[in-house]
Design an enzyme around this catalytic site. Structure first.
Site, short mmCIF file in Angstrom:
data_model
loop_
_atom_site.label_atom_id
_atom_site.label_comp_id
_atom_site.label_asym_id
_atom_site.label_seq_id
_atom_site.Cartn_x
_atom_site.Cartn_y
_atom_site.Cartn_z
N ASP A 129 1.27 -1.51 0.30
CA ASP A 129 0.23 0.04 -0.27
C ASP A 129 0.99 1.11 0.01
O ASP A 129 1.92 0.99 0.44
CB ASP A 129 -0.90 -0.03 1.26
CG ASP A 129 -2.44 0.84 1.09
OD1 ASP A 129 -2.66 1.44 0.19
OD2 ASP A 129 -2.72 1.38 1.99
N ASN A 183 -10.65 -3.43 -6.33
CA ASN A 183 -9.40 -2.57 -6.90
C ASN A 183 -10.39 -1.84 -7.77
O ASN A 183 -10.04 -0.49 -8.72
CB ASN A 183 -8.07 -2.54 -7.44
CG ASN A 183 -7.51 -1.43 -5.99
OD1 ASN A 183 -6.53 -3.05 -6.04
ND2 ASN A 183 -8.17 -1.49 -5.04
#
Length: 247
Positions: free
Chosen positions: A26, A74
């Site tokens: 991330d 996503n």
């Protein structure tokens, strides 16, 4: 990798370390924004970081590395970012394929491939077949992956087996379901790392991580060096893992 760094990494490995590490990579977008660049620039930097982390695994005693590249959630990002990521995945696999083969890295993918484009799926099949006999590092890339989606797909396949009479419903237990997961050939992760300072698991390896140790660190993924990796692995060695029992 420089000799000094190799020495430091080797010193950090050894008995009691994690066999399987999973990473939620991330912070790519924020890394790029801090530099006044588009988010895709950060994803490109993050892709380059993967190589260094994979190369560090043998010296740290890590046999299995699983990385979270793209989640089922996503797809909610902008079309331009999703398209850019898919293009990046295709380029990354094509570029790294021979390197994986030379370095003894076996590559697997987990996740639902149906929604991915045909060219990407073909590349995934190709690199899996090409590296199938490698044993130095087992790299698993989670692509269009979600923990709940994985369990739902596994449960559906299991139910089909019961309906067809090939499986006795009364014999189904947690071990049975494990055989239908995407990760059925992998050991459960010992350590899950999330970069960027966020402290959530984001639907990643929900079933498999039931007894994993977690590390949430502030470093953004493109800045996650092998030395930082070694420090996290060192901390794992100091933890007491009782799996529900009493020491």
């Amino acid at each position: 990798m420089q000799k000094a760094a190799q020495t430091q990494l080797k010193a950090s490995g050894g008995d009691g370390g994690p066999r399987h590490v999973a990473i939620i990579m991330d912070g790519n977008g924020r890394w790029a924004q801090e530099r006044g660049r588009p988010r895709l620039f950060g994803h490109q930097a993050g892709a380059r970081r993967v190589r260094a982390v994979v190369e560090a695994c043998p010296d740290l005693g890590i046999e299995y590395l699983t990385i979270f590249a793209f989640s089922t959630e996503n797809w909610k990002r902008t079309q331009s970012e999703v398209s850019g990521l898919m293009s990046l995945f295709r380029r990354y696999i094509s570029k790294e394929m021979q390197g994986f083969l030379r370095e003894g890295v076996r590559v697997r993918f987990i996740g639902d491939r149906v929604r991915l484009d045909e060219k990407l799926r073909d590349l995934m099949d190709e690199v899996e077949e090409l590296t199938a006999h490698n044993t130095r590092v087992n790299l698993t890339i989670a692509l269009n992956y979600g923990g709940r989606d994985e369990v739902a797909r596994a449960t559906k396949r299991l139910a089909q087996e019961v309906a067809a009479g090939r499986l006795d419903a009364e014999s189904v237990d947690e071990t049975t379901l494990t055989h239908y997961l995407d990760t059925c050939v992998l050991p459960d992760p010992d350590l899950v790392i999330r970069t960027s300072g966020e402290a959530r698991i984001s639907n990643f390896l929900l079933w498999q991580s039931a007894y994993a140790e977690y590390e949430f660190i502030d470093t953004l993924w493109p800045d996650f060096t092998p030395e930082i990796f070694a420090e996290v692995v060192d901390r794992f060695g100091g933890r007491s893992r009782r799996f529900g029992a009493i020491a």
